[in-house]
Enzyme design. Structure first.
Site, PDB file in Angstrom:
ATOM      1  N   HIS A 126      -5.883  -3.236  12.546  1.00  0.00           N
ATOM      2  CA  HIS A 126      -7.242  -3.764  12.453  1.00  0.00           C
ATOM      3  C   HIS A 126      -7.480  -4.833  13.537  1.00  0.00           C
ATOM      4  O   HIS A 126      -8.620  -5.090  13.918  1.00  0.00           O
ATOM      5  CB  HIS A 126      -7.490  -4.405  11.079  1.00  0.00           C
ATOM      6  CG  HIS A 126      -7.504  -3.422   9.949  1.00  0.00           C
ATOM      7  ND1 HIS A 126      -6.349  -3.041   9.295  1.00  0.00           N
ATOM      8  CD2 HIS A 126      -8.511  -2.746   9.367  1.00  0.00           C
ATOM      9  CE1 HIS A 126      -6.662  -2.169   8.344  1.00  0.00           C
ATOM     10  NE2 HIS A 126      -7.960  -1.975   8.366  1.00  0.00           N
ATOM     11  N   ARG A 183       0.836  -1.201   0.000  1.00  0.00           N
ATOM     12  CA  ARG A 183       0.000   0.000   0.000  1.00  0.00           C
ATOM     13  C   ARG A 183       0.873   1.254   0.000  1.00  0.00           C
ATOM     14  O   ARG A 183       0.409   2.348  -0.296  1.00  0.00           O
ATOM     15  CB  ARG A 183      -0.915   0.017   1.224  1.00  0.00           C
ATOM     16  CG  ARG A 183      -1.854  -1.178   1.301  1.00  0.00           C
ATOM     17  CD  ARG A 183      -2.520  -1.272   2.667  1.00  0.00           C
ATOM     18  NE  ARG A 183      -3.496  -0.225   2.876  1.00  0.00           N
ATOM     19  CZ  ARG A 183      -4.065   0.036   4.051  1.00  0.00           C
ATOM     20  NH1 ARG A 183      -3.706  -0.658   5.130  1.00  0.00           N
ATOM     21  NH2 ARG A 183      -4.962   0.989   4.176  1.00  0.00           N
ATOM     22  N   ASP A 186      -8.837   6.936  11.771  1.00  0.00           N
ATOM     23  CA  ASP A 186      -9.022   5.651  11.123  1.00  0.00           C
ATOM     24  C   ASP A 186     -10.296   5.041  11.720  1.00  0.00           C
ATOM     25  O   ASP A 186     -10.848   5.554  12.697  1.00  0.00           O
ATOM     26  CB  ASP A 186      -7.805   4.746  11.370  1.00  0.00           C
ATOM     27  CG  ASP A 186      -7.592   3.735  10.236  1.00  0.00           C
ATOM     28  OD1 ASP A 186      -8.556   3.490   9.479  1.00  0.00           O
ATOM     29  OD2 ASP A 186      -6.476   3.194  10.113  1.00  0.00           O
TER      30      ASP A 186
END
Length: 221
Positions: A80, A37, A154
């Site tokens: 996450h 990414r 986020d």
């Protein structure tokens, strides 16, 4: 040109904000979540390519958002799933992680997304996600680095922050840290109710809410 074409296609769909580019400097080979990414492991190259992409997006009328502040490149865990720690000294953070963000701010990026990271060099509070940290969001990003655009968390349902407090309190603490947009609350109803309660009690001023709304309106222009 790529950024401008992506903006063109996003606008056709009615999308006004792109949570990109990723300006993390991917210097940890064990990083499970950033890796490809990122534009690479060289801070200068990351900054140069991110600025080009951001310029195209914003020229095309879409808000660009640099992420994941203050830098998710040197982690071996995925926010996450847990709260990663970035254990680098401040001098290393300035020369690597923070460098592309400062370049993006100077180049006029409209938004910055704050990551869920524990960064002891920037805030010594044990186990505190950077999204809840006023020293990181307000003191560093907005004051020291002079960022005047939208500050976006986020996703608040990620494990990197979801276990830090209960729904409602998480969103309130993120707001008080200096974030403008609270992305993906675990329970939006509880979040709205808790923030309204904080305004009604004087814990949060109406001026803070008004200034946040004004920043959002200006960004859309």
């Amino acid at each position: 040109q790529m950024g401008e074409e992506i903006a063109h296609q996003m606008k056709r769909l009615g999308v006004q904000v792109s949570f990109s580019p990723d300006v993390d400097v991917n210097i940890n080979p064990a990083n499970p979540v950033i890796n490809d990414r990122s534009f690479g492991e060289n801070p200068e190259l990351v900054a140069r390519k991110a600025i080009a992409y951001m310029t195209g997006l914003q020229r095309g009328g879409v808000i660009a958002v640099a992420k994941h502040f203050p830098g998710h490149g040197d982690t071996d865990q995925d926010s996450h799933k847990t709260l990663p720690m970035v254990s680098a000294f401040r001098s290393r953070l300035d020369s690597v992680e923070l460098y592309p963000f400062k370049r993006m701010i100077d180049a006029g990026v409209s938004g910055v997304m704050v990551a869920h990271l524990e960064v002891p060099a920037l805030d010594t509070t044990p186990g505190l996600p950077s999204t809840m940290s006023r020293p990181i969001v307000t003191d560093l990003l907005q004051q020291q680095m002079d960022f005047k655009g939208l500050v976006i968390t986020d996703a608040l349902n990620m494990k990197g922050i979801a276990n830090a407090d209960k729904p409602g309190e998480i969103e309130l603490r993120a707001l008080k840290a200096g974030n403008d947009l609270l992305l993906f609350p675990q329970d939006p109803v509880k979040a709205i109710a808790r923030i309204k309660q904080a305004v009604d009690s004087g814990e949060v001023t109406e001026g803070l809410i008004d200034s946040t709304c004004l920043k959002i309106l200006r960004a859309k222009e």
